[in-house]
Design a protein around this motif. Structure first.
Motif, PDB file in Angstrom:
ATOM      1  N   ILE A 141      14.726  -0.832 -10.221  1.00  0.00           N
ATOM      2  CA  ILE A 141      14.352  -0.477  -8.839  1.00  0.00           C
ATOM      3  C   ILE A 141      15.138  -1.310  -7.838  1.00  0.00           C
ATOM      4  CG2 ILE A 141      12.325  -2.006  -8.637  1.00  0.00           C
ATOM      5  CD1 ILE A 141      10.972   0.270  -7.053  1.00  0.00           C
ATOM      6  N   LEU A 142      15.415  -2.570  -8.205  1.00  0.00           N
ATOM      7  CA  LEU A 142      16.225  -3.427  -7.337  1.00  0.00           C
ATOM      8  C   LEU A 142      17.621  -2.835  -7.176  1.00  0.00           C
ATOM      9  CD1 LEU A 142      15.225  -6.055  -6.110  1.00  0.00           C
ATOM     10  CD2 LEU A 142      16.551  -7.303  -7.830  1.00  0.00           C
ATOM     11  N   GLY A 143      18.214  -2.408  -8.279  1.00  0.00           N
ATOM     12  CA  GLY A 143      19.559  -1.854  -8.234  1.00  0.00           C
ATOM     13  C   GLY A 143      19.637  -0.589  -7.402  1.00  0.00           C
ATOM     14  N   PRO A 178       2.098   8.896  -6.036  1.00  0.00           N
ATOM     15  CA  PRO A 178       2.774   8.477  -4.809  1.00  0.00           C
ATOM     16  C   PRO A 178       4.070   7.764  -5.157  1.00  0.00           C
ATOM     17  CG  PRO A 178       0.564   7.515  -4.958  1.00  0.00           C
ATOM     18  CD  PRO A 178       0.852   8.164  -6.257  1.00  0.00           C
ATOM     19  N   GLY A 179       4.934   7.635  -4.196  1.00  0.00           N
ATOM     20  CA  GLY A 179       6.216   6.969  -4.429  1.00  0.00           C
ATOM     21  C   GLY A 179       7.322   7.994  -4.455  1.00  0.00           C
ATOM     22  N   LEU A 180       8.537   7.561  -4.114  1.00  0.00           N
ATOM     23  CA  LEU A 180       9.664   8.479  -4.112  1.00  0.00           C
ATOM     24  C   LEU A 180      10.082   8.746  -5.545  1.00  0.00           C
ATOM     25  CD1 LEU A 180      11.658   6.818  -1.219  1.00  0.00           C
ATOM     26  CD2 LEU A 180       9.593   8.205  -1.160  1.00  0.00           C
ATOM     27  N   ASN A 181      10.513   9.965  -5.821  1.00  0.00           N
ATOM     28  CA  ASN A 181      10.920  10.301  -7.187  1.00  0.00           C
ATOM     29  C   ASN A 181      11.999   9.353  -7.698  1.00  0.00           C
ATOM     30  OD1 ASN A 181       9.165  12.377  -7.518  1.00  0.00           O
ATOM     31  ND2 ASN A 181      10.600  13.958  -6.851  1.00  0.00           N
ATOM     32  N   GLY A 182      12.953   9.022  -6.839  1.00  0.00           N
ATOM     33  CA  GLY A 182      14.059   8.170  -7.258  1.00  0.00           C
ATOM     34  C   GLY A 182      13.603   6.794  -7.718  1.00  0.00           C
ATOM     35  N   THR A 183      12.755   6.155  -6.914  1.00  0.00           N
ATOM     36  CA  THR A 183      12.312   4.813  -7.303  1.00  0.00           C
ATOM     37  C   THR A 183      11.329   4.878  -8.474  1.00  0.00           C
ATOM     38  OG1 THR A 183      10.694   4.957  -5.519  1.00  0.00           O
ATOM     39  CG2 THR A 183      12.681   3.697  -5.073  1.00  0.00           C
ATOM     40  N   ASN A 184      10.485   5.897  -8.493  1.00  0.00           N
ATOM     41  CA  ASN A 184       9.559   6.018  -9.626  1.00  0.00           C
ATOM     42  C   ASN A 184      10.312   6.241 -10.934  1.00  0.00           C
ATOM     43  OD1 ASN A 184       7.379   5.626  -8.005  1.00  0.00           O
ATOM     44  ND2 ASN A 184       6.606   7.724  -8.090  1.00  0.00           N
ATOM     45  N   MET A 185      11.376   7.042 -10.879  1.00  0.00           N
ATOM     46  CA  MET A 185      12.183   7.259 -12.083  1.00  0.00           C
ATOM     47  C   MET A 185      12.839   5.959 -12.534  1.00  0.00           C
ATOM     48  SD  MET A 185      11.998  10.248 -13.373  1.00  0.00           S
ATOM     49  CE  MET A 185      13.447  10.460 -14.408  1.00  0.00           C
ATOM     50  N   ALA A 186      13.278   5.149 -11.566  1.00  0.00           N
ATOM     51  CA  ALA A 186      13.875   3.859 -11.913  1.00  0.00           C
ATOM     52  C   ALA A 186      12.855   2.984 -12.641  1.00  0.00           C
ATOM     53  CB  ALA A 186      14.388   3.159 -10.654  1.00  0.00           C
ATOM     54  N   ILE A 187      11.626   2.973 -12.145  1.00  0.00           N
ATOM     55  CA  ILE A 187      10.560   2.175 -12.773  1.00  0.00           C
ATOM     56  C   ILE A 187      10.333   2.629 -14.216  1.00  0.00           C
ATOM     57  CG2 ILE A 187       8.053   1.784 -12.750  1.00  0.00           C
ATOM     58  CD1 ILE A 187       9.378   0.158 -10.656  1.00  0.00           C
ATOM     59  N   LEU A 188      10.191   3.944 -14.404  1.00  0.00           N
ATOM     60  CA  LEU A 188       9.864   4.448 -15.749  1.00  0.00           C
ATOM     61  C   LEU A 188      11.026   4.232 -16.721  1.00  0.00           C
ATOM     62  CD1 LEU A 188       7.898   7.746 -14.983  1.00  0.00           C
ATOM     63  CD2 LEU A 188       7.017   5.486 -15.549  1.00  0.00           C
ATOM     64  N   THR A 189      12.257   4.470 -16.260  1.00  0.00           N
ATOM     65  CA  THR A 189      13.408   4.272 -17.149  1.00  0.00           C
ATOM     66  C   THR A 189      13.570   2.789 -17.490  1.00  0.00           C
ATOM     67  OG1 THR A 189      14.464   6.061 -15.922  1.00  0.00           O
ATOM     68  CG2 THR A 189      15.826   4.886 -17.507  1.00  0.00           C
ATOM     69  N   CYS A 215       4.067  -0.185  -8.818  1.00  0.00           N
ATOM     70  CA  CYS A 215       3.089  -0.730  -9.770  1.00  0.00           C
ATOM     71  C   CYS A 215       2.219   0.385 -10.342  1.00  0.00           C
ATOM     72  CB  CYS A 215       2.204  -1.779  -9.096  1.00  0.00           C
ATOM     73  SG  CYS A 215       3.104  -3.266  -8.654  1.00  0.00           S
ATOM     74  N   LEU A 216       1.826   1.313  -9.458  1.00  0.00           N
ATOM     75  CA  LEU A 216       0.994   2.428  -9.910  1.00  0.00           C
ATOM     76  C   LEU A 216       1.754   3.283 -10.931  1.00  0.00           C
ATOM     77  CD1 LEU A 216      -1.731   3.839  -9.384  1.00  0.00           C
ATOM     78  CD2 LEU A 216      -0.567   5.264  -7.703  1.00  0.00           C
ATOM     79  N   THR A 217       3.034   3.569 -10.625  1.00  0.00           N
ATOM     80  CA  THR A 217       3.845   4.375 -11.534  1.00  0.00           C
ATOM     81  C   THR A 217       4.012   3.668 -12.874  1.00  0.00           C
ATOM     82  OG1 THR A 217       5.048   5.280  -9.673  1.00  0.00           O
ATOM     83  CG2 THR A 217       6.082   5.508 -11.826  1.00  0.00           C
ATOM     84  N   PHE A 218       4.256   2.360 -12.802  1.00  0.00           N
ATOM     85  CA  PHE A 218       4.414   1.572 -14.024  1.00  0.00           C
ATOM     86  C   PHE A 218       3.165   1.715 -14.905  1.00  0.00           C
ATOM     87  CE2 PHE A 218       4.077  -2.313 -16.498  1.00  0.00           C
ATOM     88  CZ  PHE A 218       5.347  -2.427 -17.027  1.00  0.00           C
ATOM     89  N   ALA A 219       1.992   1.544 -14.282  1.00  0.00           N
ATOM     90  CA  ALA A 219       0.740   1.599 -15.044  1.00  0.00           C
ATOM     91  C   ALA A 219       0.493   2.996 -15.602  1.00  0.00           C
ATOM     92  CB  ALA A 219      -0.416   1.160 -14.151  1.00  0.00           C
TER      93      ALA A 219
END
Lengths: 176, 203
Positions: free
Chosen positions: B100-102, B75-86, A89-93
């Motif tokens: 992120i689910l995938g 914070p957060g793992l690079n892999g999951t954070n990249m999934a969120i942003l993409t 959620c933080l990354t999204f924001a």
């Protein structure tokens, strides 16, 4: 069942510590899951972490093992959700605000300042793992060999994990 | 640097690349499921670059690096954070959820299976012997990750001091990671505080 709220709270907290990578949260993961809540022993935690190096995807999916170990499949679901949701959620924001923050001088300061701290946290995590994982010369030798190989070659770490499992089996067959 | 600020998450650029059609949630999920299944042995970000930039063409190299920069400061793992942003870049919040689910599903299921197998066989002597050497190899991997990232991003004596303070706080003084992160983090951010030539004009 009683464990689920505690699991959720602990892993949501750990989620926010993973600056630089999942390993940054390892010392705190050890303190909470082993010393405070006694969900598992330190060797068991080290084993899950090690097996996790063979799994695909984000490198801290081993938290799913802890959830399953403590409270079954539902525990795994709760732990994974708690561990990934807050940082997601933080990354999204922040992802949406990032470009708006370009003119804000502190954005670069935060980026620049957190870089060495995140490396320090990764190193601290590695040291914490080493304390539980290495006993005796064979372990030290394997760790040093793997580290050297990874720094000078482009070998897949999963291959080195498999190779070290074979070494462990051979040692067992020789001595046991 | 002012142009990207006008569009919320880069949607127009993507629509152009994919011929005007939006990417389906189903497709996003499957591509990230593929990444989550094949990325054995760490280096998830490298797998992502190959899939998202080279194969799918969903983001270009510059956008990929920009997103990675954001991930590394959070914070957060690079892999999951990249999934969120993409995912957000392609289809907003639902795209982020699908991504992120995938990426998490295959590894998560495998690790649940691993815990069950460990409960059944972990106590055998041969398994214990193998787990001991696997753990030693995992230590080598952990140090290699920290060293390789350090070689890339540490510059100057100040950075080394911040690394040392962090390690001393966590491993020697046994201060909680949160406190170390807050104290050393604040100190390091202050050290690199904005120092413009004319601070009065910046406000």
């Amino acid at each position: 069942m009683k464990q689920l709220p505690t699991l959720a709270a602990v892993f949501a907290y750990l989620s926010l510590l993973t600056v630089g990578g999942g390993m940054a949260a390892f010392p705190e993961l050890k303190a909470l899951s082993v010393d405070v809540y006694h969900w598992l022993t330190f060797p068991q935690l080290i084993h899950f972490f090690s097996i996790g190096q063979l799994a695909p995807g984000p490198n801290m999916m081993m938290v799913a093992s802890i959830g399953e170990w403590v409270a079954g499949p539902l525990g795994a679901l709760v732990v994974v959700t708690a561990f990934f949701l807050p940082s997601a959620c933080l990354t999204f924001a922040v992802g949406r605000l990032w470009d708006h923050m370009a003119g804000w001088g502190w954005r670069d300061s935060i980026q620049r300042g957190l870089a060495p701290v995140s490396i320090g946290l990764l190193l601290a995590g590695a040291i914490s793992i080493a304390r539980g994982a290495i006993s005796g010369w064979l372990g030290g030798l394997i760790a040093a060999t793997v580290l050297t190989l990874l720094l000078v070659t482009r070998l897949n770490p999963a291959l080195l994990i498999l190779a070290s499992a074979v070494v462990g089996l051979l040692v067992y067959l020789e001595t046991g | 640097m002012s142009e990207p600020r006008l569009r919320p998450s880069g949607l127009p650029a993507v629509a152009r690349r994919t011929g005007g059609a939006t990417v389906s949630l189903h497709h996003i999920f499957l591509v990230f499921l593929g990444i989550g299944t094949t990325s054995v042995g760490g280096g998830l970000v490298a797998y992502m670059r190959r899939s998202l930039v080279d194969k799918q063409g969903w983001v270009d190299d510059r956008e990929f690096v920009r997103m990675l920069t954001i991930c590394q400061a959070l914070p957060g793992l690079n892999g999951t954070n990249m999934a969120i942003l993409t995912g957000d870049h392609l289809r907003g919040p639902r795209g982020a959820a699908a991504a992120i689910l995938g990426v998490c599903l295959p590894g998560g299921l495998i690790m649940v299976g691993a815990a069950i197998a460990y409960g059944a066989h972990g106590h055998h002597a041969y398994a214990a012997a193998m787990l001991t050497t696997i753990a030693a190899a995992a230590v080598g991997i952990a140090f290699s990750v920290a060293i390789q990232l350090g070689q890339r991003s540490l510059k100057g004596v100040a950075d080394l001091v911040f690394v040392a303070l962090t390690v001393i706080g966590v491993n020697l003084l046994h201060v909680s990671v949160l406190v170390v992160l807050a104290v050393v983090g604040a100190l390091a951010i202050w050290w690199y505080r904005p120092r413009g030539p004319a601070p009065a004009n910046r406000r």
